[in-house]
Each structure stands twice: as C-alpha cells, then as structure tokens.
Write a protein that holds these residues in place. Structure first.
Motif, short mmCIF file in Angstrom:
data_model
loop_
_atom_site.label_atom_id
_atom_site.label_comp_id
_atom_site.label_asym_id
_atom_site.label_seq_id
_atom_site.Cartn_x
_atom_site.Cartn_y
_atom_site.Cartn_z
N GLN A 69 48.05 29.83 45.60
CA GLN A 69 46.20 29.95 44.60
C GLN A 69 45.29 30.31 45.13
OE1 GLN A 69 45.93 29.85 40.91
NE2 GLN A 69 44.42 30.88 41.87
N GLU A 70 45.44 30.72 46.47
CA GLU A 70 44.36 30.91 47.90
C GLU A 70 44.14 32.07 47.41
OE1 GLU A 70 43.36 26.51 50.04
OE2 GLU A 70 44.76 28.15 50.74
N GLN A 71 45.52 32.78 48.11
CA GLN A 71 46.11 34.00 48.24
C GLN A 71 46.13 35.14 47.62
OE1 GLN A 71 50.17 34.04 49.64
NE2 GLN A 71 49.43 32.31 51.95
N THR A 72 46.23 34.33 46.68
CA THR A 72 45.75 35.14 45.41
C THR A 72 44.59 36.02 44.87
OG1 THR A 72 47.80 34.81 43.84
CG2 THR A 72 45.66 35.20 42.28
N THR A 73 43.57 34.22 44.94
CA THR A 73 42.57 34.35 45.10
C THR A 73 42.05 35.66 46.39
OG1 THR A 73 41.98 31.99 44.52
CG2 THR A 73 40.14 33.22 45.28
N TYR A 74 42.13 35.85 47.14
CA TYR A 74 41.89 35.90 47.78
C TYR A 74 42.38 37.06 48.17
CZ TYR A 74 40.57 37.04 53.64
OH TYR A 74 39.95 37.91 54.66
N ARG A 75 43.13 37.50 47.62
CA ARG A 75 43.51 39.12 47.07
C ARG A 75 42.74 40.00 46.60
NH1 ARG A 75 49.47 42.37 47.64
NH2 ARG A 75 49.13 43.71 46.09
N THR A 76 42.48 39.18 44.79
CA THR A 76 41.07 39.31 43.75
C THR A 76 39.81 40.03 44.84
OG1 THR A 76 42.59 38.01 42.21
CG2 THR A 76 40.40 39.35 41.96
N LEU A 77 39.73 39.05 45.29
CA LEU A 77 38.34 39.28 46.47
C LEU A 77 38.27 40.54 47.23
CD1 LEU A 77 35.58 38.15 47.32
CD2 LEU A 77 36.59 37.05 49.25
N VAL A 78 39.42 41.00 48.12
CA VAL A 78 39.88 42.21 49.03
C VAL A 78 39.46 43.35 47.64
CG1 VAL A 78 41.00 43.18 50.66
CG2 VAL A 78 40.35 40.77 50.53
N GLU A 79 40.28 43.00 47.10
CA GLU A 79 40.51 44.42 46.64
C GLU A 79 39.36 44.46 45.22
OE1 GLU A 79 43.97 42.85 43.24
OE2 GLU A 79 45.15 44.20 44.48
N ASP A 80 38.59 43.48 45.37
CA ASP A 80 37.14 43.73 43.82
C ASP A 80 35.96 43.92 45.42
OD1 ASP A 80 38.45 42.24 41.32
OD2 ASP A 80 37.26 40.96 42.10
N LEU A 81 36.22 43.83 46.44
CA LEU A 81 35.30 44.52 47.13
C LEU A 81 35.48 46.09 48.09
CD1 LEU A 81 34.38 41.56 49.78
CD2 LEU A 81 33.28 42.58 48.12
N ILE A 82 36.56 46.23 48.25
CA ILE A 82 37.35 47.52 47.89
C ILE A 82 36.74 48.20 47.02
CG2 ILE A 82 38.72 49.04 48.74
CD1 ILE A 82 39.77 47.00 50.35
N ASP A 83 36.55 47.54 45.77
CA ASP A 83 36.47 48.78 45.19
C ASP A 83 35.25 49.01 44.57
OD1 ASP A 83 37.62 49.58 42.45
OD2 ASP A 83 36.81 48.47 41.55
N VAL A 84 34.13 48.49 45.20
CA VAL A 84 32.84 48.32 44.83
C VAL A 84 32.43 49.06 45.50
CG1 VAL A 84 30.81 46.54 44.61
CG2 VAL A 84 32.89 46.32 42.97
N ARG A 85 32.69 48.44 46.95
CA ARG A 85 32.01 49.08 48.45
C ARG A 85 32.36 50.66 49.51
NH1 ARG A 85 27.80 46.48 47.81
NH2 ARG A 85 27.72 44.30 47.63
N ALA A 86 33.51 50.29 49.32
CA ALA A 86 34.43 51.71 50.01
C ALA A 86 35.35 52.57 48.40
CB ALA A 86 35.89 51.09 50.19
#
Length: 166
Positions: A69-86
């Motif tokens: 569950q933590e890995q799913t949450t972390y992966r979503t966080l990383v994907e969202d951050l890359i999508d918004v910032r990069a």
C-alpha cells in the motif's frame, strides 16, 4: 553531524555521511530516495528531481515505502510530481530483477569487482550480512554507478566494513 531522523526500513540516518555534501541539501537524489524509486519501478532523472520543490523532495525522502500500500501511494506521488513539475515523461524501470540488496547471504559481483578495482579488501560474508538493506543498496548502487563510484570506499568506511587503513 548525523541526521536525527531515522528510516524504519533501515534504522539508519536518512542521508549517509558519504553523500552529505551532494545529497544533504537534496539537490541530488539521496540513496534512500533512490531505493524507494527502485522499489516502485520509476527512474527519476536528476533533471526531474531538480524541478521539484525542496518540500516535495523532502517528502519523497521521508515518505514510507515498505508495504504494498505504501509503495502504491509512493508511486502515485512520484508520478503526480513528475507530471506537474517536469517537462519530460516518466521513465519506468523494467520489472525489478536487481534486488540484490535484500540478499544477506550473497554479495553481488558488482561489489566484489568494485572492491577489487579500488584495491580494498572484500567485505566478509559476515560484514555483508550485518549491513542494513539500505547500506547494501548503497554499496550496490555505488559499485554499478558510472560516475559516483568514488564514494564506494567512503561508504565502506562509514558502514564499518573498512577501517581507516585505506
């Protein structure tokens, strides 16, 4: 000075001493974040990392990433951050086949080769087994790195594998 925060996965400081000069400010991706990114199968470039706000980088360092569950949450966080910032796409790692750092009983060839290349004694099987998963991960990453293996010997010293003789 050691960082007081502790990672539950490793019981180690979040930022190792050998990486403090380049990762302590979070301008580079510290080993703890690299390990988490590997766990969730995302290859984050330094360019993508540098586009994140400092608070976002800190969050990626400190966020839990042990359970599914933590890995799913972390992966979503990383994907969202890359999508918004990069302004570049997310790169995914192939299915994880290099989790050598989880193996207490077998040292990867890359570590053996790097120790030989640096002219330092090989970690003993007992020393390898006594390292935390994050320490083993760091040594493997440093041994496989094309540009950061100058930190391999300092990491061995920091982890108590080598004494000050080198």
């Amino acid at each position: 000075m050691m960082v007081a925060k502790v990672n539950a996965m490793s019981e180690n400081p979040i930022i190792f001493e050998f990486e403090r000069d380049f990762a302590g400010s979070l301008r580079c991706i510290p080993m703890i974040a690299r390990q988490k990114l590997d766990l969730v199968g995302i290859k984050m470039t330094l360019r993508q990392w540098s586009r994140l706000l400092h608070e976002e980088r800190s969050r990626l360092v400190e966020a839990p990433c042990e359970t599914p569950q933590e890995q799913t949450t972390y992966r979503t966080l990383v994907e969202d951050l890359i999508d918004v910032r990069a302004d570049e796409p997310i790169s995914f790692l192939p299915p994880q086949t290099f989790e050598d750092w989880r193996e207490k009983n077998q040292m990867p060839e890359a570590v053996l080769s790097q120790a030989e290349a640096d002219g330092v004694p090989l970690p003993t099987p007992e020393q390898w087994a006594a390292l935390t998963p994050l320490q083993r991960f760091a040594l493997i990453k440093l041994a496989r790195s094309k540009h950061e293996n100058e930190n391999f010997v300092p990491a061995l010293k920091e982890f108590g594998v080598l004494q000050g003789e080198c």
